[in-house]
Enzyme design. Structure first.
Site, PDB file in Angstrom:
ATOM      1  N   HIS B  86      -9.019   1.128  -8.263  1.00 55.12           N
ATOM      2  CA  HIS B  86      -8.160   0.326  -9.137  1.00 55.12           C
ATOM      3  C   HIS B  86      -6.707   0.444  -8.672  1.00 55.12           C
ATOM      4  O   HIS B  86      -6.007  -0.565  -8.519  1.00 55.12           O
ATOM      5  CB  HIS B  86      -8.302   0.798 -10.586  1.00 55.12           C
ATOM      6  CG  HIS B  86      -7.208   0.332 -11.502  1.00 55.12           C
ATOM      7  ND1 HIS B  86      -7.110  -0.969 -11.945  1.00 55.12           N
ATOM      8  CD2 HIS B  86      -6.152   0.992 -12.045  1.00 55.12           C
ATOM      9  CE1 HIS B  86      -6.042  -1.082 -12.726  1.00 55.12           C
ATOM     10  NE2 HIS B  86      -5.443   0.091 -12.797  1.00 55.12           N
ATOM     11  N   ASP B 115      12.387 -22.601   7.561  1.00 60.09           N
ATOM     12  CA  ASP B 115      11.147 -21.842   7.385  1.00 60.09           C
ATOM     13  C   ASP B 115      11.503 -20.376   7.551  1.00 60.09           C
ATOM     14  O   ASP B 115      12.673 -20.023   7.637  1.00 60.09           O
ATOM     15  CB  ASP B 115      10.087 -22.263   8.429  1.00 60.09           C
ATOM     16  CG  ASP B 115       8.667 -21.998   7.921  1.00 60.09           C
ATOM     17  OD1 ASP B 115       8.339 -20.821   7.692  1.00 60.09           O
ATOM     18  OD2 ASP B 115       7.908 -22.965   7.736  1.00 60.09           O
ATOM     19  N   TRP B 151      -5.667   7.613  -5.781  1.00 59.11           N
ATOM     20  CA  TRP B 151      -5.014   6.795  -4.754  1.00 59.11           C
ATOM     21  C   TRP B 151      -4.050   7.619  -3.925  1.00 59.11           C
ATOM     22  O   TRP B 151      -3.662   7.222  -2.838  1.00 59.11           O
ATOM     23  CB  TRP B 151      -4.301   5.604  -5.383  1.00 59.11           C
ATOM     24  CG  TRP B 151      -2.935   5.905  -5.926  1.00 59.11           C
ATOM     25  CD1 TRP B 151      -2.635   6.584  -7.070  1.00 59.11           C
ATOM     26  CD2 TRP B 151      -1.676   5.540  -5.339  1.00 59.11           C
ATOM     27  NE1 TRP B 151      -1.285   6.671  -7.238  1.00 59.11           N
ATOM     28  CE2 TRP B 151      -0.664   6.038  -6.186  1.00 59.11           C
ATOM     29  CE3 TRP B 151      -1.296   4.859  -4.193  1.00 59.11           C
ATOM     30  CZ2 TRP B 151       0.697   5.867  -5.925  1.00 59.11           C
ATOM     31  CZ3 TRP B 151       0.065   4.690  -3.934  1.00 59.11           C
ATOM     32  CH2 TRP B 151       1.042   5.190  -4.790  1.00 59.11           C
ATOM     33  N   SER B 178       0.422  -5.015   8.104  1.00 59.59           N
ATOM     34  CA  SER B 178       0.759  -6.276   7.444  1.00 59.59           C
ATOM     35  C   SER B 178       2.115  -6.186   6.755  1.00 59.59           C
ATOM     36  O   SER B 178       2.969  -7.067   6.910  1.00 59.59           O
ATOM     37  CB  SER B 178      -0.343  -6.618   6.440  1.00 59.59           C
ATOM     38  OG  SER B 178       0.141  -7.500   5.477  1.00 59.59           O
ATOM     39  N   SER B 179       2.330  -5.115   6.002  1.00 62.78           N
ATOM     40  CA  SER B 179       3.597  -4.979   5.268  1.00 62.78           C
ATOM     41  C   SER B 179       4.781  -4.886   6.211  1.00 62.78           C
ATOM     42  O   SER B 179       5.839  -5.458   5.945  1.00 62.78           O
ATOM     43  CB  SER B 179       3.588  -3.706   4.419  1.00 62.78           C
ATOM     44  OG  SER B 179       2.722  -3.852   3.352  1.00 62.78           O
ATOM     45  N   HIS B 262       7.454   7.529  -3.530  1.00 65.50           N
ATOM     46  CA  HIS B 262       8.517   7.181  -4.469  1.00 65.50           C
ATOM     47  C   HIS B 262       9.219   5.880  -4.101  1.00 65.50           C
ATOM     48  O   HIS B 262       9.329   4.999  -4.953  1.00 65.50           O
ATOM     49  CB  HIS B 262       9.499   8.310  -4.736  1.00 65.50           C
ATOM     50  CG  HIS B 262      10.371   7.923  -5.888  1.00 65.50           C
ATOM     51  ND1 HIS B 262       9.965   8.035  -7.192  1.00 65.50           N
ATOM     52  CD2 HIS B 262      11.549   7.273  -5.927  1.00 65.50           C
ATOM     53  CE1 HIS B 262      10.869   7.488  -7.982  1.00 65.50           C
ATOM     54  NE2 HIS B 262      11.844   7.032  -7.247  1.00 65.50           N
ATOM     55  N   GLU B 264       7.919   3.552  -2.657  1.00 65.21           N
ATOM     56  CA  GLU B 264       6.896   2.535  -2.924  1.00 65.21           C
ATOM     57  C   GLU B 264       7.022   1.982  -4.347  1.00 65.21           C
ATOM     58  O   GLU B 264       6.844   0.787  -4.567  1.00 65.21           O
ATOM     59  CB  GLU B 264       5.508   3.143  -2.698  1.00 65.21           C
ATOM     60  CG  GLU B 264       4.344   2.295  -3.158  1.00 65.21           C
ATOM     61  CD  GLU B 264       4.156   1.019  -2.350  1.00 65.21           C
ATOM     62  OE1 GLU B 264       4.611   0.984  -1.191  1.00 65.21           O
ATOM     63  OE2 GLU B 264       3.566   0.072  -2.887  1.00 65.21           O
ATOM     64  N   TYR B 266       9.686   1.562  -5.977  1.00 63.81           N
ATOM     65  CA  TYR B 266      10.809   0.613  -5.971  1.00 63.81           C
ATOM     66  C   TYR B 266      10.469  -0.635  -5.190  1.00 63.81           C
ATOM     67  O   TYR B 266      11.008  -1.707  -5.454  1.00 63.81           O
ATOM     68  CB  TYR B 266      12.085   1.295  -5.475  1.00 63.81           C
ATOM     69  CG  TYR B 266      12.542   2.281  -6.507  1.00 63.81           C
ATOM     70  CD1 TYR B 266      13.124   1.823  -7.681  1.00 63.81           C
ATOM     71  CD2 TYR B 266      12.294   3.636  -6.373  1.00 63.81           C
ATOM     72  CE1 TYR B 266      13.462   2.697  -8.684  1.00 63.81           C
ATOM     73  CE2 TYR B 266      12.631   4.519  -7.371  1.00 63.81           C
ATOM     74  CZ  TYR B 266      13.219   4.046  -8.523  1.00 63.81           C
ATOM     75  OH  TYR B 266      13.531   4.905  -9.513  1.00 63.81           O
ATOM     76  N   SER B 277      16.960 -11.162 -12.759  1.00 58.72           N
ATOM     77  CA  SER B 277      18.360 -11.552 -12.594  1.00 58.72           C
ATOM     78  C   SER B 277      18.518 -13.039 -12.300  1.00 58.72           C
ATOM     79  O   SER B 277      19.617 -13.575 -12.404  1.00 58.72           O
ATOM     80  CB  SER B 277      19.005 -10.741 -11.465  1.00 58.72           C
ATOM     81  OG  SER B 277      18.856  -9.364 -11.702  1.00 58.72           O
ATOM     82  N   HIS B 311       9.679  15.055  -7.401  1.00 55.61           N
ATOM     83  CA  HIS B 311       9.497  15.071  -8.860  1.00 55.61           C
ATOM     84  C   HIS B 311       8.039  14.778  -9.227  1.00 55.61           C
ATOM     85  O   HIS B 311       7.664  14.904 -10.385  1.00 55.61           O
ATOM     86  CB  HIS B 311      10.456  14.110  -9.566  1.00 55.61           C
ATOM     87  CG  HIS B 311      10.333  12.674  -9.154  1.00 55.61           C
ATOM     88  ND1 HIS B 311      11.409  11.851  -9.041  1.00 55.61           N
ATOM     89  CD2 HIS B 311       9.272  11.922  -8.826  1.00 55.61           C
ATOM     90  CE1 HIS B 311      11.016  10.640  -8.660  1.00 55.61           C
ATOM     91  NE2 HIS B 311       9.712  10.665  -8.525  1.00 55.61           N
ATOM     92  N   HIS B 312       7.245  14.362  -8.243  1.00 54.79           N
ATOM     93  CA  HIS B 312       5.814  14.192  -8.501  1.00 54.79           C
ATOM     94  C   HIS B 312       5.065  15.507  -8.342  1.00 54.79           C
ATOM     95  O   HIS B 312       3.857  15.558  -8.524  1.00 54.79           O
ATOM     96  CB  HIS B 312       5.225  13.165  -7.525  1.00 54.79           C
ATOM     97  CG  HIS B 312       5.820  11.802  -7.688  1.00 54.79           C
ATOM     98  ND1 HIS B 312       5.249  10.840  -8.483  1.00 54.79           N
ATOM     99  CD2 HIS B 312       6.947  11.243  -7.180  1.00 54.79           C
ATOM    100  CE1 HIS B 312       6.001   9.746  -8.445  1.00 54.79           C
ATOM    101  NE2 HIS B 312       7.033   9.969  -7.672  1.00 54.79           N
ATOM    102  N   THR B 337      20.065   2.203 -12.590  1.00 54.87           N
ATOM    103  CA  THR B 337      19.106   1.423 -13.363  1.00 54.87           C
ATOM    104  C   THR B 337      19.720   1.011 -14.687  1.00 54.87           C
ATOM    105  O   THR B 337      19.544  -0.125 -15.150  1.00 54.87           O
ATOM    106  CB  THR B 337      17.823   2.236 -13.608  1.00 54.87           C
ATOM    107  OG1 THR B 337      17.447   2.861 -12.376  1.00 54.87           O
ATOM    108  CG2 THR B 337      16.700   1.344 -14.070  1.00 54.87           C
ATOM    109  N   LYS B 340      21.885  -1.947 -14.366  1.00 55.96           N
ATOM    110  CA  LYS B 340      21.132  -3.204 -14.347  1.00 55.96           C
ATOM    111  C   LYS B 340      20.762  -3.644 -15.764  1.00 55.96           C
ATOM    112  O   LYS B 340      20.957  -4.796 -16.139  1.00 55.96           O
ATOM    113  CB  LYS B 340      19.862  -3.040 -13.514  1.00 55.96           C
ATOM    114  CG  LYS B 340      20.164  -3.101 -12.045  1.00 55.96           C
ATOM    115  CD  LYS B 340      18.902  -3.024 -11.234  1.00 55.96           C
ATOM    116  CE  LYS B 340      19.181  -3.442  -9.809  1.00 55.96           C
ATOM    117  NZ  LYS B 340      19.430  -4.859  -9.645  1.00 55.96           N
ATOM    118  N   ARG B 459      -5.534  13.121 -17.218  1.00 58.25           N
ATOM    119  CA  ARG B 459      -5.911  11.842 -16.609  1.00 58.25           C
ATOM    120  C   ARG B 459      -7.075  12.062 -15.652  1.00 58.25           C
ATOM    121  O   ARG B 459      -7.406  13.191 -15.310  1.00 58.25           O
ATOM    122  CB  ARG B 459      -4.714  11.224 -15.877  1.00 58.25           C
ATOM    123  CG  ARG B 459      -4.159  12.096 -14.779  1.00 58.25           C
ATOM    124  CD  ARG B 459      -2.824  11.601 -14.253  1.00 58.25           C
ATOM    125  NE  ARG B 459      -2.965  10.427 -13.413  1.00 58.25           N
ATOM    126  CZ  ARG B 459      -2.145  10.154 -12.376  1.00 58.25           C
ATOM    127  NH1 ARG B 459      -1.146  10.979 -12.081  1.00 58.25           N
ATOM    128  NH2 ARG B 459      -2.302   9.067 -11.657  1.00 58.25           N
TER     129      ARG B 459
HETATM  130 CU   LIG Z   1       8.770   9.018  -7.991  1.00 60.79          CU
END
Ligand SMILES: [Cu+2]
Lengths: 289, 543
Positions: B86, B115, B151, B178-179, B262, B264, B266, B277, B311-312, B337, B340, B459
Site C-alpha cells: 500500500h 513543450d 515500505w 524514471s524520477s 525525509h 521524499e 517534501y 498557492s 527524527h524518524h 511552513t 506559508k 502500527r
Molecule cells: Cu521526516
C-alpha cells in the site's frame, strides 16, 4: 525550405526508442532478479535484455547524432542538453556519496561503538566482548576471514597518475578541437581512451590479486564491502566513460563537431573529469587513510 | 532569440498558427511513442489514478482486518504485505506520478514553452513506470508473497524476504531512474525554456515548487538506489553493510533510508503547496500574499529537509546529542511552513471569495494539512516520541499530511485545471458532493487514529487488544466510505471529459491569472509555438 535552427526549438516527433528501452530494462532487471533466485533461463534472458538496451542506445543516440549533424539543434537545444548532463552528473555524485557516507559512518561511529566506546559499552560487553576497534576490519566476528589490504602506493598510485594524465589529455583534445586541429584531436582522444582502459586493466589485475593472494573479497566484513562496492562502481563508471570516449573519437574521425558546437564532446569530457574526481576521493579515503 | 517550433520531417516550418492539431491518429503512435507534454501528462495522470485505486484497495483490506479485534480475514504475513505494498504504491505509484503528470501538462504552458525541454526522454521517464509497477505487483503472486517488511525496507527483517526480494529492489531502481529523468527534464525546461520576460521571480508558484522538488528528487533518489543496492548485495553477494558481526550496522540503513525519506515527504508535498498557492488567489480574487516569501520558504524547507532525517529514529539508540540536534532542527521546519500557512490565510483575508470545488479542496487542505503539521511537531519532541513511536499516532500524522494534504491538493488541481485540459466544465454539484463527503470521511477515518496511538496501539499489527475496538471500527467505517467516495471523483472526471455539454472559456475562472489561461480550452497540441512576452508577474497582478 531550409530549417532555421538558430532561432527555433526542435521538438521531435514520436520516437519508438523509449519503449524499446523500457522493454530492454524490464527484461534485463526481471531476469537479473530471476537469476539471483537461481533460475537457469533468466541467466540467458538477462543478456537478451542487455542486448535490447544496447540496441536502443545505438538507435537513440544514432538518431540524435544524425539530427545534430543535420543542424536541427539550436543554441537553446544545446542548452537543454548541457543542463541535463550537469544534473545527471549531480545524481551520480549523490550515488557515490551514499557509499562514501557508509564508509565514513562505519569508520567514525560503528566500529568504535562495536568496540565499546560511547553508547556502545554494553553492546561490546555482552555481544562482542574482546573486540578492539581497528581499521581495516572484518568485524567482531571476523566475517570472511583474515585478509590483507592493497598498499596505496603501488598500483593504486599508478592508477591515480594514469587518470590524472587522462584528464590532461582530454583537455588537450578539447583545445585541439577548438583550434580545428583534427589530427591532434583524434590523437589526444586515442591517448585518453588508452589511459582509461589501462586503468581498468590495472583495476582488474588488482582485484585478481586481492582475491587470490590477499584473501580480500567482497565478503571480507565491512572493509571488503565498502572497498569493492566503491572501487567497483567507480570502475564501472570508468569503463562506461571510456566507451563514451571511443564513440567521441570515432565521431571525431568522421569529421563531427565544430569548434563552437560540440556538446557531445563536452558531455563526455565532463563525465570523464567526474570519474577522475571520484577516484581522487577513493584514493585518499579508501586506499591511503 | 525566439523559440518557434520546427518539425523537419513535415517539410515546413511552423509559423505559430494553424498548427494546433498535429495529433498522430494512430493509437500506438499517439500514446506509446508520444513526445508531447500534454499526452505524457495525461498518461501519468491515468497511471496515477489506477495506482491510487490499487493502493486504495489494499488499504481497504487493512481496514477490513482491523474492523474488529482478532484475526478475521487475512493471514498476518499477508497483512504485512498489504501495509508494505500500500505504501510503496501510494508513494511511488500514485502521488509522485500524479505530480509529474501535472508538471508535464502545466509547466510548459505556465512558462510559455512549446513543450518540455527533452520530449523523448519525457516519454521514457513515463513508460518505465508501468513496467516497474507490474514487476512490483507481480511479487504478490510469487511463492514467497510480496515484501512484508514495511515500505521502509529495514534490515535485517527485509533480508528475510523470499523470492520477491530482488524483484522489489529492481522495481525501486526503475522508479528511481524514471524520477531522475523526469526531474532532469523539468529542471532543464524551467531553466532553459522560459518565454522572454518570464524571469525566475515572475514564475507561478507551481513552477517554483516543482523546480525545488525536482532538485530534491535528483539529490535523494540516488541515495535510495544506493540503500537498496546495499540490501541486495547483503542478501545475495555476502557483503556486510548491515551486519554487525562483519562490522556493519543495521541502523546505518535507517540513516541512509531517511536521508532519502525525509526529503521524499517534501517531494510529495511541495507541488501541493504550489497548487494551493495558485488556487487560493484565483477564488479570493486577490494576489497571492507574500509571493517572495513563499519562494524563500519553499527553498528553506527543501534545505532543512536534508538535515533532519533522524527524527524518524529517536528510539533506535542514538547518542543524546544526536537526539537533541535532530529535535531542534526538525522544529525549525515549522517556521517556513508557518510562513506559508499564514500567507495562505492572508491571501484569503478580505478577498471576495467564492467556493467552487477547487477552492473547497484548497481550504480543506490548509485546515487539515495544518493538523498533520501540528501532530508532526508533537512527534518532533524527542522525549514525547518515545511514547508515540511506531503507534497509530504516527499513522494518523502522516496520513493527515498525505491524504487531506497531498491528495486533496491533487483533487483541487484536477478540478481547477480539468476544464483547461478537456475544454469542458465538470459538474459543480457532484464536485461539491465529492468534496464534502471526502472531507468528512477522511476525518472519520484518520482522526480516531490519534487516540489509538496515544493509547498505545502499535502500527503494522493485524490484531489489537479489545480496548481499541471502538475507535478502530469508526476508523474502518470512515475508510470504507472514503474509498467509495473516490468513485464519485472518477465519475466526475469521466463526465467532464466525455459527456459535459458546458464548454470552458480560455480563462475558465473569473479570477484566473497566468499564461495557461491565455490559451484555448483545450489548448492546441503544441502550447506556445511563438513564445509570449511576459511583462510582469501574472500572479501578483501588478498590471
Ligand atoms: Cu521526516
Amino acid at each position: 525550405m531550409a530549417t532555421h535552427a538558430e532561432n527555433s526549438y526542435y521538438v521531435p516527433h514520436g520516437s519508438k526508442w523509449p519503449i524499446v528501452g523500457s522493454l530492454g530494462m524490464i527484461t534485463m532487471l526481471a531476469s537479473a532478479a530471476g537469476w539471483m533466485n537461481g533460475s537457469a533461463t533468466a541467466q540467458w534472458t538477462f543478456w537478451l535484455g542487455a542486448a535490447i538496451l544496447i540496441f536502443m542506445l545505438f538507435g537513440w543516440f544514432g538518431t540524435v547524432i544524425r539530427e545534430s549533424e543535420a543542424g536541427m539543434y539550436s543554441e537553446q537545444v544545446s542548452g537543454s542538453f548541457r543542463l541535463s548532463m550537469s544534473w545527471f552528473i549531480f545524481s551520480e555524485v549523490m550515488f557515490f556519496a551514499v557509499f562514501f557516507g557508509a564508509l565514513f559512518y562505519v569508520r567514525a561511529l560503528v566500529i568504535p561503538w562495536l568496540g565499546g566506546e560511547g553508547t556502545g559499552a554494553s553492546t561490546n560487553e555482552f555481544l562482542w566482548q574482546g573486540y578492539t576497534p581497528a581499521w581495516p576490519t572484518s568485524g567482531p566476528a571476523n566475517v570472511g576471514g583474515d585478509f590483507q589490504t592493497i598498499p596505496a602506493f603501488g598500483i593504486p598510485f599508478l592508477n591515480t597518475l594514469i587518470l590524472l594524465t587522462s584528464g590532461l589529455t582530454v583537455t588537450l583534445a578539447h583545445h585541439a578541437l577548438k583550434k580545428e586541429h583534427r589530427n591532434q584531436l583524434v590523437l589526444w582522444l586515442a591517448a585518453t581512451v588508452a589511459l582509461g582502459f589501462t586503468f581498468v586493466y590495472f583495476q582488474v589485475y588488482e582485484y585478481h590479486e586481492a582475491y587470490t593472494q590477499l584473501g580480500l573479497t567482497l565478503g571480507s566484513g565491512i572493509y571488503g564491502a565498502t572497498f569493492f562496492m566503491l572501487t567497483g562502481f567507480h570502475g564501472m563508471h570508468v569503463t562506461l566513460g571510456a566507451i563514451m570516449l571511443v564513440v567521441i573519437m570515432i565521431r571525431s574521425m568522421k569529421g563531427h563537431f565544430k569548434p563552437d558546437n560540440h556538446f557531445a564532446f563536452e558531455a563526455v569530457a565532463w563525465y570523464w573529469h567526474f570519474v577522475d574526481v571520484v577516484w581522487l576521493g577513493l584514493f585518499v579515503f579508501v586506499y591511503i587513510l | 532569440m525566439s523559440t518557434e517550433v520546427i518539425h523537419p520531417d513535415t517539410h515546413h516550418v511552423d509559423d505559430g498558427h494553424d498548427h494546433g492539431d498535429h495529433k498522430p491518429s494512430n493509437f500506438l503512435d499517439r500514446w506509446l511513442f508520444t513526445t508531447n507534454h500534454k499526452d505524457i501528462g495525461t498518461l501519468y495522470l491515468i497511471f496515477s489514478l489506477t495506482m491510487f485505486f490499487i493502493g486504495g484497495s489494499m488499504a481497504m483490506v487493512i481496514r477490513a482486518e482491523l474492523f474488529m479485534p482478532g484475526l478475521q480475514l487475512v493471514e498476518p504475513d499477508f497483512f504485512n504485505q498489504m501495509t508494505t505494498m500500500h505504501a510503496l504504491i501510494m508513494v511511488f505509484g500514485a502521488v509522485m506520478p500524479a505530480w509529474v503528470g501535472f508538471a508535464n501538462w502545466l509547466i510548459p504552458m505556465m512558462i510559455g514553452a512549446p513543450d518540455m525541454a527533452l520530449p523523448r526522454m519525457n516519454n521514457w521517464s513515463f513508460w518505465i513506470l508501468p513496467f516497474a509497477f507490474t514487476m512490483l505487483l507481480s511479487t504478490l503472486f510469487m511463492d514467497s508473497g510480496g515484501p512484508a517488511a514495511g515500505w521502509t525496507l529495514y534490515p535485517p527483517l527485509v533480508l528475510q524476504t523470499g523470492t520477491s526480494f530482488a524483484f522489489v529492489v529492481f522495481a525501486v531502481h526503475m522508479m528511481g531512474v524514471s524520477s531522475i529523468m523526469g526531474s532532469i527534464n523539468i529542471i532543464a525546461t524551467i531553466f532553459n525554456m522560459r518565454a522572454p520576460g518570464m524571469r525566475l521571480l515572475r514564475m507561478p508558484m507551481f513552477v517554483w515548487t516543482w523546480l525545488i522538488t525536482a532538485f530534491l528528487l535528483i539529490a535523494v533518489m540516488p541515495v535510495l538506489a544506493g540503500a537498496v543496492t546495499m540490501l541486495l548485495t547483503d542478501h545475495f553477494f555476502s557483503t556486510n553493510f548491515f551486519n554487525a558481526a562483519g562490522g556493519g550496522d543495521p541502523v546505518m540503513f535507517q540513516h541512509i533510508f531517511w536521508f532519502f525519506g525525509h526529503p521524499e515527504v517534501y517531494i510529495m508535498i511541495l507541488p501541493a503547496f504550489g497548487v494551493i498557492s495558485e488556487i487560493l488567489p484565483t477564488f479570493s480574487r486577490k494576489p497571492l500574499f507574500g509571493y517572495g516569501s513563499m519562494v524563500y520558504a519553499t527553498a528553506t524547507i527543501a534545505f532543512l529537509s536534508f538535515i533532519v532525517w533522524a527524527h524518524h529514529m529517536f528510539t533506535v539508540g542514538m547518542p543524546l546529542q544526536g537526539e537533541l540536534y535532530f529535535m531542534y532542527a526538525t522544529m525549525l521546519i515549522s517556521v517556513p511552513t508557518g510562513v506559508k500557512v499564514f500567507n495562505w490565510v492572508s491571501t484569503m483575508w478580505q478577498g471576495s471569495m467564492t467556493f467552487e470545488t477547487p477552492m473547497l479542496f484548497a481550504i480543506g487542505f490548509v485546515v487539515l494539512f495544518t493538523i498533520g503539521g501540528l501532530s508532526g511537531l508533537m512527534l518532533a519532541i524527542t522525549a514525547a516520541d518515545f511514547q508515540y513511536h511506531d503507534t497509530y499516532f504516527v499513522v494518523a500524522h502522516f496520513h493527515y499530511v498525505l491524504v487531506p494534504g497531498s491528495v486533496f491538493a491533487l483533487m483541487a488541481a484536477t478540478y481547477y485545471w480539468l476544464p483547461k485540459f478537456t475544454g469542458n466544465m465538470y459538474s459543480e454539484k457532484w464536485g461539491k458532493i465529492h468534496f464534502w463527503s471526502s472531507a468528512i470521511f477522511v476525518n472519520v477515518l484518520f482522526f480516531p487514529q490519534h487516540y489509538l496511538g496515544l493509547a498505545g496501539m502499535p502500527r503494522r499489527i493485524p490484531d489489537y487488544s479489545p480496548q481499541f475496538a471502538d475507535f478502530n471500527m469508526i476508523s474502518s467505517l470512515g475508510g470504507f466510505a472514503f474509498g467509495a467516495t473516490q468513485l464519485i471523483f472518477v465519475g466526475v472526471v469521466l463526465h467532464c471529459a466525455y459527456r459535459s455539454k458546458v464548454k470552458a472559456t480560455p480563462e475558465v475562472w473569473e479570477g484566473s491569472r497566468g499564461l495557461e489561461w491565455t490559451l484555448d480550452s483545450p489548448p492546441a497540441y503544441h502550447s506556445f509555438n511563438t513564445p509570449p512576452v511576459v511583462t510582469h508577474n501574472a500572479l501578483s497582478r501588478a498590471d
